[in-house]
Design a protein around this motif. Structure first.
Motif, mmCIF file in Angstrom:
data_model
loop_
_atom_site.group_PDB
_atom_site.id
_atom_site.type_symbol
_atom_site.label_atom_id
_atom_site.label_comp_id
_atom_site.label_asym_id
_atom_site.label_seq_id
_atom_site.Cartn_x
_atom_site.Cartn_y
_atom_site.Cartn_z
ATOM 1 N N LEU A 84 -4.326 63.729 -73.105
ATOM 2 C CA LEU A 84 -3.580 64.460 -72.088
ATOM 3 C C LEU A 84 -3.229 63.472 -70.990
ATOM 4 N N SER A 85 -1.950 63.402 -70.616
ATOM 5 C CA SER A 85 -1.490 62.386 -69.679
ATOM 6 C C SER A 85 -0.888 63.015 -68.432
ATOM 7 N N ASP A 140 8.864 52.819 -56.259
ATOM 8 C CA ASP A 140 10.064 53.504 -56.749
ATOM 9 C C ASP A 140 9.681 54.838 -57.386
ATOM 10 N N ASN A 141 10.634 55.460 -58.057
ATOM 11 C CA ASN A 141 10.404 56.798 -58.617
ATOM 12 C C ASN A 141 10.057 56.765 -60.099
ATOM 13 N N ASN A 142 9.655 55.625 -60.585
ATOM 14 C CA ASN A 142 9.322 55.517 -62.003
ATOM 15 C C ASN A 142 7.823 55.676 -62.247
ATOM 16 N N ASN A 143 7.463 55.723 -63.516
ATOM 17 C CA ASN A 143 6.084 55.933 -63.930
ATOM 18 C C ASN A 143 5.273 54.666 -63.704
ATOM 19 N N SER A 144 4.495 54.638 -62.621
ATOM 20 C CA SER A 144 3.696 53.456 -62.310
ATOM 21 C C SER A 144 2.281 53.574 -62.825
ATOM 22 N N LEU A 145 1.712 54.767 -62.739
ATOM 23 C CA LEU A 145 0.298 54.929 -63.093
ATOM 24 C C LEU A 145 0.124 56.203 -63.910
ATOM 25 N N GLU A 146 -0.750 56.125 -64.903
ATOM 26 C CA GLU A 146 -1.071 57.293 -65.726
ATOM 27 C C GLU A 146 -2.569 57.544 -65.703
ATOM 28 N N LEU A 147 -2.936 58.807 -65.697
ATOM 29 C CA LEU A 147 -4.303 59.213 -66.006
ATOM 30 C C LEU A 147 -4.269 59.785 -67.413
ATOM 31 N N ASN A 148 -4.980 59.151 -68.321
ATOM 32 C CA ASN A 148 -4.982 59.589 -69.713
ATOM 33 C C ASN A 148 -6.379 60.058 -70.110
ATOM 34 N N LEU A 149 -6.484 61.318 -70.463
ATOM 35 C CA LEU A 149 -7.762 61.885 -70.891
ATOM 36 C C LEU A 149 -7.756 61.948 -72.415
#
Lengths: 58, 387
Positions: free
Chosen positions: B119-120, B198-207
């Motif tokens: 799950l991201s 910026d408005n892009n995907n910089s960091l993810e939390l991945n479970l």
């Protein structure tokens, strides 16, 4: 999963992408690099996908 | 004139001229270095799983995406089949009303290679600059959440820096079967790799709850380092190994610092507005038609142009999907599958878009049109600018 991608042209030769997935669901994706569906199209092209492109005649 | 003569710990004199000492309890005062509960401290949007614009259940999932609860992206690659649903099963007495559930419906007991399940939650870099990542003052991050599963064992919670391809993983254990448990994990600050503003995907939390050897073959990486895939989810359970397996989660909070504060409940309208930046969906219902806020005019025998404004602005120009739309003048169904003017930032951007649609039904040129979602529970129009 992307099945087909087709450029849809509008006035002034602008276009968006009409994407049909393997479940025949359709989405319209802007020609915009920050859009994640646009990014998915680019990955699909890099893996060999070919965009249907029939630009309007001048 | 008041004299400040109090010296007892946590106390201050409030009036030294009274002849007797009067002290005020300062236990609950904010003092330097104390934990302050900042508003909007939770980096996760919709961490209480209460908003589900796309629907409350999706079955037969074999490829991922944003499918039910807002901002929750399911990544599934060649590892079983799942149902993803919003549920009312929540930890007792904590204030939550909804949870997100994953239920395995076709098992895959032996994941291989690049198979994966997680799950991201994904975050824009411009919202994370206060973490000071990539500097000597980088903030630690603390993750807390409630989780429940019949599948006990080791799970992985990963932070992945997309801008610099760095990551860190932590393990947590589900100890008791079918019992809500609260988990708290702290991640050190990362002094390398600044996040893009910026408005892009910089960091993810991945479970993570499953993965093949590509992601599990090495030793788990528990400090910030350049990504090595086989160190991302080592030791993770396989939630896909039985159709009896299910996994619930709610109350997800990621915040700066080394301690977990109480979950930050937001008013429903505030939570919904935050979700609208990434997905704005107007659903039909069985009783009446839903206006989508667009207005336009017929510009040809069977086509019309319309425009609408997003509020709030979306993250970027959105993808558009729809089903069972019509326009007010005649009530005849239109389809957006013909021409859809969604082509560049002058016509479609984060603030709004114009579009054209071909109904196949003759219009009177110049008539005003109000596109709407029809009276049907399956009708909708959706604007998607997810990360």
């Amino acid at each position: 999963m992307i099945n087909t991608v087709e450029k849809i042209y509008t006035e002034n030769n602008k276009f968006c992408f009409k994407v049909t997935d393997t479940n025949n669901k359709i989405k319209f994706v802007p020609n915009n690099e920050a859009n994640s569906d646009y990014q998915a199209i680019q990955e699909w092209i890099a893996e060999g996908g070919v965009v249907i492109d029939n630009p309007p005649s001048e | 004139m008041a004299k400040l003569i109090g010296s007892a710990p946590n106390q201050i004199s409030t009036n030294g001229d009274l002849g007797s000492m009067a002290f005020e309890d300062r236990t609950n005062y904010i003092t330097k270095g104390a934990s302050v509960h900042q508003p909007f401290r939770n980096i996760i949007i919709n961490g209480d799983m209460s908003i589900a614009q796309r629907g409350t259940s999706e079955t037969g999932i074999t490829s991922g995406g944003y499918l039910t609860v807002d901002r929750q992206s399911f990544v599934i690659v060649n590892q079983g089949t799942f149902t993803m649903s919003q549920e009312t099963d929540v930890p007792s007495g904590q204030g939550f009303t909804k949870s997100l559930k994953f239920n395995c419906t076709t098992a895959d007991a032996s994941p291989t290679g690049t198979d994966r399940l997680y799950l991201s939650n994904r975050f824009e870099g411009q919202n994370l600059q206060y973490l000071k990542k990539g500097t000597s003052n980088a903030e630690s991050l603390t993750l807390s959440f409630w989780v429940k599963s019949n599948k006990t064992g080791t799970y992985i919670a990963e932070l992945f820096d997309n801008d610099n391809t760095r990551q860190i993983s932590q393990t947590y254990t589900i100890n008791s079967s079918n019992t809500w448990e609260k988990k708290t994990l702290t991640y050190e600050g990362d002094t390398s790799g600044a996040l893009d503003n910026d408005n892009n995907n910089s960091l993810e939390l991945n479970l993570w709850f499953g993965g093949g050897s590509t992601f599990t073959g090495g030793t788990l990486n528990t400090s910030w380092n350049a990504n090595v895939n086989n160190k991302r989810a080592s030791g993770v359970v396989n939630l896909a190994d039985s159709t009896s397996n299910e996994w619930y989660i709610t109350g997800v909070q990621l915040e700066a610092g080394t301690t977990a504060s109480d979950f930050e409940f937001l008013p429903h309208d505030v939570n919904l507005q935050r979700c609208y930046r990434y997905c704005y969906r107007i659903n039909g219902n069985s009783s009446d038609q839903q206006q989508c806020g667009a207005i336009g005019f017929a510009n040809g025998g069977s086509t019309f142009n319309a425009m609408m404004r997003f509020s709030p602005d979306m993250r970027t120009a959105p993808t558009v999907t729809e089903d069972n739309m019509s326009q007010t003048t005649t009530g005849s169904a239109i389809s957006l599958t013909g021409t859809f003017d969604n082509s560049d930032t002058s016509d479609c951007n984060a603030a709004g878009l114009s579009f054209s649609a071909d109904s196949g039904t003759p219009f009177t040129v110049g008539n005003v049109m109000f596109p709407r979602v029809n009276t049907s529970t399956s009708a909708f129009i959706q604007f998607d600018a997810e990360l």
